[in-house]
Design an enzyme around this catalytic site. Structure first.
Site, PDB file in Angstrom:
ATOM      1  N   LYS A 176     -13.092 -14.960 -12.015  1.00  0.00           N
ATOM      2  CA  LYS A 176     -12.707 -15.956 -13.015  1.00  0.00           C
ATOM      3  C   LYS A 176     -11.764 -15.315 -14.025  1.00  0.00           C
ATOM      4  O   LYS A 176     -11.806 -14.099 -14.235  1.00  0.00           O
ATOM      5  CB  LYS A 176     -13.926 -16.570 -13.686  1.00  0.00           C
ATOM      6  CG  LYS A 176     -14.890 -15.688 -14.426  1.00  0.00           C
ATOM      7  CD  LYS A 176     -14.533 -15.325 -15.843  1.00  0.00           C
ATOM      8  CE  LYS A 176     -14.192 -16.550 -16.672  1.00  0.00           C
ATOM      9  NZ  LYS A 176     -13.771 -16.072 -18.059  1.00  0.00           N
ATOM     10  N   THR A 187     -10.547 -10.524 -19.469  1.00  0.00           N
ATOM     11  CA  THR A 187     -11.738 -11.382 -19.568  1.00  0.00           C
ATOM     12  C   THR A 187     -11.857 -11.928 -18.241  1.00  0.00           C
ATOM     13  O   THR A 187     -11.434 -13.029 -17.959  1.00  0.00           O
ATOM     14  CB  THR A 187     -11.613 -12.630 -20.383  1.00  0.00           C
ATOM     15  OG1 THR A 187     -11.294 -12.309 -21.658  1.00  0.00           O
ATOM     16  CG2 THR A 187     -12.922 -13.389 -20.412  1.00  0.00           C
ATOM     17  N   GLU A 273      -4.505 -19.269 -18.984  1.00  0.00           N
ATOM     18  CA  GLU A 273      -4.658 -20.434 -19.861  1.00  0.00           C
ATOM     19  C   GLU A 273      -3.307 -21.095 -20.151  1.00  0.00           C
ATOM     20  O   GLU A 273      -2.404 -20.462 -20.690  1.00  0.00           O
ATOM     21  CB  GLU A 273      -5.361 -20.020 -21.151  1.00  0.00           C
ATOM     22  CG  GLU A 273      -6.849 -19.766 -20.897  1.00  0.00           C
ATOM     23  CD  GLU A 273      -7.601 -19.277 -22.111  1.00  0.00           C
ATOM     24  OE1 GLU A 273      -8.828 -19.429 -22.115  1.00  0.00           O
ATOM     25  OE2 GLU A 273      -6.974 -18.757 -23.037  1.00  0.00           O
ATOM     26  N   ASN A 399      -6.568 -22.542 -26.951  1.00  0.00           N
ATOM     27  CA  ASN A 399      -7.130 -21.497 -27.794  1.00  0.00           C
ATOM     28  C   ASN A 399      -7.192 -21.845 -29.273  1.00  0.00           C
ATOM     29  O   ASN A 399      -7.843 -21.152 -30.045  1.00  0.00           O
ATOM     30  CB  ASN A 399      -6.371 -20.187 -27.577  1.00  0.00           C
ATOM     31  CG  ASN A 399      -6.727 -19.607 -26.228  1.00  0.00           C
ATOM     32  OD1 ASN A 399      -7.880 -19.286 -25.994  1.00  0.00           O
ATOM     33  ND2 ASN A 399      -5.754 -19.533 -25.339  1.00  0.00           N
ATOM     34  N   SER A 404     -14.680 -25.591 -30.202  1.00  0.00           N
ATOM     35  CA  SER A 404     -15.109 -26.959 -30.488  1.00  0.00           C
ATOM     36  C   SER A 404     -15.240 -27.782 -29.218  1.00  0.00           C
ATOM     37  O   SER A 404     -14.970 -27.326 -28.143  1.00  0.00           O
ATOM     38  CB  SER A 404     -14.132 -27.612 -31.458  1.00  0.00           C
ATOM     39  OG  SER A 404     -12.805 -27.376 -31.050  1.00  0.00           O
TER      40      SER A 404
END
Lengths: 404, 404
Positions: A176, A187, A273, A399, A404
């Site tokens: 991932k 990450t 991302e 990001n 949230s």
């Protein structure tokens, strides 16, 4: 090298099962995965270089001291990092798995990915242990790869079959991304399983070498995560003569392992991302391979190169600039730069200077979903590649509101 | 230190004049600026550390060998970098100015900022030389600062008066950002003028020291430009006793010079491409000032911290992560983190662990246009600050279509 890609991901190799469930750390999506080998495996790992390390890394390192493991438990959603009782929690996770599978706690590895500094609630993990163990299966690789995803948009898995001295050996894996990704482990979680028989020492060497050739050559955003972990389990079920020295069998295994890891690394880069395309920077003609890699990484990491690629803008001056601040000395006046896509190659800089080029063709190449930035230093015979992605509005969106 | 801020920017000091015009390198906006001293000045500079250097840097370095200069000519729009005849063109620019002003060509410095790898057309520069020289004036500082802007949204200038041993000395300056900005000199041009009388050697030392204290502590996007230049001209017209040793006068001068440069540097950071706010990272309690600075810069540079700040998200785990990969060893379990704004301070991490905090108050602080990220390493008495900005949609927009 005689190999073929097959289905099955992390359970493609003999004797491996996997499962993935939604336990409740995340709102709706799968968030808990388990990989299991029917017998104990030779195991090795590479972890983040970040000084701040996730609690699961501390536990997994301890459990890997004897280089033996049989299962990997992974949660997504919460990183279990910077929490006062994080190590206890990571340790309890391995305990739950050991109890449910009736194996040694010491043979269970653990990894977590998600938000740093928020408490991991172990209740849902504990409650779903029976379910996840009872759903372990060969087909479970697809659920398992779903369970480790965070902002990933696609699951990333692959498997390869290769002939090693007349025996069929399988290497499979899942990983991932897709933010906090930067050379020196990202990450990034990557779990490789194989039925090869290999000595502990050579597996340790192979895992390090293949990390350097793959995961340590990608960058999404320059942030080295606290939780990067790359595990490999080798259970020996293929029945090959155990690899104990650096012979042809070892190098065949290493080549295929590199291929699997590079493929997974590229999948991560492409799914970075907000990414709209995979960028590959090939630096050739360098005075050393080390310098070629430093230069390639510098280009891949540059925010200005990445935004130009997002805008399909052949602004090669930014590439030259990124080469220039990489920390390697070179003569800019002999550097050539071109862009390569499926529809062709376009040279945009010769001997460090601009040349006239067809902007429309350049746009077409840069508009593809995989673009190679090709840099020839014209100063030697060494080369290296690095991978990354463009920088888009969606990176900021993802990001700017991650928690949230 | 007894000083006051005054108007006048780059022409505030005695004997300096300036002008800025639109010559035609850019479509509409001013793109050519001139700074001139009525007498020859002691001069010094700091240039980019990028291996790829803009042609104007090569010419200015040559002209600065005797540490004397009288004028600075600057164009924006095209960087005059990676062009085969760039050095000749930069040299011709200094020649035009020398002819028009009837001064030594050797006493003219030159700088360019804009797109790399596209040819600079000298015709419009030549054609507008008479106009720009005839419009030199005390009021010209506002036109001059406009003429050096690229993606800057606001002009950046300032000036300060200080008493040095009973004599009024003035230091003024202007600068431009606002992308390709990274410690070790940014895509940054900064021009400081002063009427102080000071020896060549001490001016050289002061320029280097003040660059390290200011411009080398900001980062917009991590890209070190090819064209960074920071010039200082000191014409001695204040009439102070010439500073020739490191006495009180020198340190008073250096303090005020630092103040001017730090203020300009913060203006650049705040106006970084697409920025919605100025970020300052104060690292205190470090075991050395060097490490404090490395840690502060790492936080300021992190894309994930920058996007979180854009989203007003108190996601302090990303700050901890950026500290962790800075390359400095430390104990995460004793680190405190808080956010400070005009409306107060909120502690979000104590001893490396999350604590409960008022998310609404945190949002209010992070929603201000200047935010301090305060990190206490609790491991010594040393501190350092670095400045940057958040990463927004507009950074991507500006840089995805920069050339078009």
């Amino acid at each position: 090298m005689d190999y073929k890609e097959i289905e099955g991901g992390v359970t493609a190799a003999k004797g491996f099962l996997a499962a993935g469930v939604h336990c409740g750390i995340k709102k709706k999506k799968k968030d808990l995965s388990l990989v299991y080998s029917e017998n104990v495996c030779t195991a090795a790992a590479v972890f983040t270089s970040n000084v701040v390390k996730g609690a699961p890394i501390i536990v997994s390192k301890e459990h890997l001291k004897n280089n033996i493991a049989q299962a990997i438990i992974v949660n997504s959603g919460i990183a279990n990092t910077c929490e006062s009782d994080g190590v206890e929690k990571a340790s309890m996770m391995t305990g739950f798995v050991a109890d449910a599978l009736k194996i040694n706690e010491d043979d269970v590895l653990v990894a977590s990915t998600g938000v740093i500094g928020q408490p991991l609630n172990l209740e849902p993990v504990k409650e779903h242990m029976k379910e996840i163990v009872s759903s372990l299966s060969k087909e479970g690789h697809t659920d398992a790869v779903s369970g480790i995803m965070t902002t990933d948009t696609v699951p990333k898995e692959m498997a390869v079959e290769v002939d090693i001295c007349g025996t069929k050996v399988t290497i499979g894996g899942m990983c991932k991304g897709s933010g906090m990704i930067e050379p020196n482990m990202c990450t990034m979680l990557s779990f490789i399983t194989t039925d090869v028989a290999i000595s502990k020492d050579l597996l340790k060497e192979a895992v390090k070498s293949s990390a350097d050739a793959s995961y340590n050559r990608i960058s999404i955003d320059g942030d080295t995560s606290t939780n990067d972990s790359y595990f490999i389990l080798a259970n020996g079920k293929a029945g090959n003569k155990t690899i104990t020295e650096k012979d042809d069998s070892y190098y065949t295994f290493l080549d295929v392992l590199n291929y699997v890891n590079v493929t997974l690394a590229k999948k991560m880069a492409k799914d970075g991302e907000g990414a709209t395309k995979l960028l590959q920077c090939d630096v050739t003609g360098a005075d050393s391979e080390e310098n070629a890699l430093i230069l390639a990484k510098s280009v891949i990491k540059s925010s200005l190169v990445k935004t130009a690629m997002f805008g399909c803008d052949a602004n090669w001056g930014r590439i030259m600039c990124a080469l220039g601040y990489a920390g390697v000395n070179f003569d800019p006046d002999i550097v050539d730069i071109s862009f390569i896509g499926k529809c062709g190659e376009i040279v945009v800089c010769e001997k460090g200077k601009s040349i006239a080029f067809d902007e429309k063709k350049a746009y077409e190449i840069l508009d593809e979903d995989e673009v190679i930035i090709n840099v020839n230093m014209n100063n030697g015979e060494n080369s290296a590649s690095a991978w990354g992605c463009d920088l888009s509005y969606d990176y900021v969106k993802i990001n700017g509101e991650y928690r949230s």
